[in-house]
Design an enzyme around this catalytic site. Structure first.
Site, PDB file in Angstrom:
ATOM      1  N   GLU A 187       6.051 -14.919  -3.519  1.00 23.05           N
ATOM      2  CA  GLU A 187       5.432 -16.480  -3.975  1.00 23.05           C
ATOM      3  C   GLU A 187       3.780 -16.421  -4.149  1.00 23.05           C
ATOM      4  O   GLU A 187       3.078 -16.793  -4.958  1.00 23.05           O
ATOM      5  CB  GLU A 187       6.434 -17.411  -3.035  1.00 23.05           C
ATOM      6  N   ASP A 265      13.402 -25.813  -3.132  1.00 18.71           N
ATOM      7  CA  ASP A 265      12.339 -25.017  -2.246  1.00 18.71           C
ATOM      8  C   ASP A 265      12.601 -26.404  -1.046  1.00 18.71           C
ATOM      9  O   ASP A 265      13.274 -26.352   0.183  1.00 18.71           O
ATOM     10  CB  ASP A 265      11.368 -24.664  -2.173  1.00 18.71           C
TER      11      ASP A 265
HETATM   12  N1  ADE Z   1       9.365 -21.860   4.619  1.00 14.87           N
HETATM   13  C1  ADE Z   1      10.473 -23.350   3.952  1.00 14.87           C
HETATM   14  N2  ADE Z   1       9.809 -23.501   2.403  1.00 14.87           N
HETATM   15  C2  ADE Z   1       8.910 -22.700   2.124  1.00 14.87           C
HETATM   16  C3  ADE Z   1       8.440 -21.233   1.322  1.00 14.87           C
HETATM   17  N3  ADE Z   1       8.195 -22.360  -0.516  1.00 14.87           N
HETATM   18  N4  ADE Z   1       7.532 -20.101   1.749  1.00 14.87           N
HETATM   19  C4  ADE Z   1       8.083 -19.533   2.326  1.00 14.87           C
HETATM   20  N5  ADE Z   1       8.557 -20.207   3.497  1.00 14.87           N
HETATM   21  C5  ADE Z   1       9.297 -21.468   3.781  1.00 14.87           C
HETATM   22 ZN    ZN Z   2      11.335 -21.382  -0.063  1.00 18.91          ZN
END
Ligand code: ADE
Ligand code: ZN
Length: 307
Positions: A187, A265
């Site tokens: 990410e 998400d």
């Molecule tokens: N916790 C909640 N959303 C998240 C994300 N997008 N990346 C990492 N941890 C998270």
């Molecule tokens: Zn996440």
């Protein structure tokens, strides 16, 4: 509307400002403001950490079984209205334990809502990577009496500086319990985090994984092993992993033959639930109906059996 499975959804990320205010009143908790629009106006994030700060702070209003039930029931209704027909739902027990909320309250409240779900649904328990491996092992041991309440484990929270390799042992413990394994990787972190999630954690799916596209050998591995990637387009824009939706690498991931899916998400924070992500991909990124069909079909291929 397309039918789809949602596989990357943090239940605490569905806490809408309206529910923050309602639960604060119910639990007599002081908030900086009780104005929902003022709360929403603060959802302007520079990166993952600036979001996580708000996400963890808002959880203070979640205290009772009823609160966790109401949170999950509201998500399930809303997701069903958006065409979701199978949901695998993350939750962050450490964020509640550290506030003095027992695991029993979290499991009982969430499970009660899932029992009345309008579609098949299940829980995946995430470890907060910034709290380290020892705490993750403690929470897994503490959760084993609730083994029938969850189907797998995940890894989330601040990514960079907390590589998957730190969590080898807890993921081995989870595998020995027959739990599924997923991990956020790629990410904000680089392709090396995705390699580690696959090789060291034996992750069956990668959450996000967009930066895997920087490494052709990794793309080949993901394609050959049919490893699903749970991509969250609106999240990536709001957390500035990509400048705009038009810059998103999702179409190229599909072109590479990857098993990519679309997910919301933390929809209360990122401007939309899963169908809103599909609509934005069509309207802003110009993805075709065929591409969107493939993404929706992929979500069922990537789902764990709930049987
Ligand atoms: N916790 C909640 N959303 C998240 C994300 N997008 N990346 C990492 N941890 C998270
Ligand atoms: Zn996440």
């Amino acid at each position: 509307m397309r039918r789809k499975a949602e596989l990357h959804l943090h239940i605490e990320g569905t806490l809408e400002p309206e529910l923050v205010v309602e639960l604060a009143r119910r639990n007599r908790i002081e908030l900086p403001t009780f104005d929902v629009e003022a709360i929403r106006a603060r959802y302007d994030f520079a990166n993952l950490q600036s979001f996580l700060d708000v996400y963890y702070a808002n959880m203070a209003v979640l205290r009772s079984e009823q609160d966790f039930h109401d949170l999950a029931a509201a998500y399930l209704r809303r997701a069903h209205d958006q065409g979701v027909r199978h949901a695998e739902i993350f939750f962050d027990p450490q964020a509640h334990l550290s506030r003095g909320i027992p695991l029993d309250v979290v499991f009982t409240g969430l499970s009660a809502a899932l029992k009345d779900s309008p579609m098949p649904s299940a829980l995946i328990m995430c470890f907060l990577r910034d709290r380290g491996a020892e705490e993750a092992e403690q929470v897994l041991r503490a959760a084993l009496p609730y083994r029938e309440h969850f189907i797998g484990v995940g890894l989330d929270s601040a990514e960079v500086g907390y590589p998957p390799s730190l969590f080898r042992r807890v993921f081995e413990m989870a595998a020995a319990e027959g739990l599924h394994r997923v991990a956020h990787a790629g990410e904000e972190g680089g392709p090396d985090y995705v390699w580690e999630a696959l090789d060291i954690l034996r992750a069956e799916r990668i959450d996000h994984g967009i930066r895997a596209m920087e490494d052709p050998a990794l793309v080949a591995r993901l394609r050959e092993e049919r490893i699903p990637l749970t991509v969250c387009p609106l999240s990536n824009v709001r957390l500035r992993a990509v400048p705009t939706l038009r810059d998103h690498i999702l179409p190229a991931m599909l072109d590479e033959g990857l098993l990519v899916t679309v997910n919301s998400d933390d929809p209360a924070y990122f401007g939309g639930y899963v169908e809103d992500n599909f609509v934005a991909l069509r309207d802003e990124l110009g993805m075709s109906e065929d591409q969107l069909d493939t993404l929706a079909q992929n979500s069922f291929k990537a789902a764990f059996s709930l049987g």
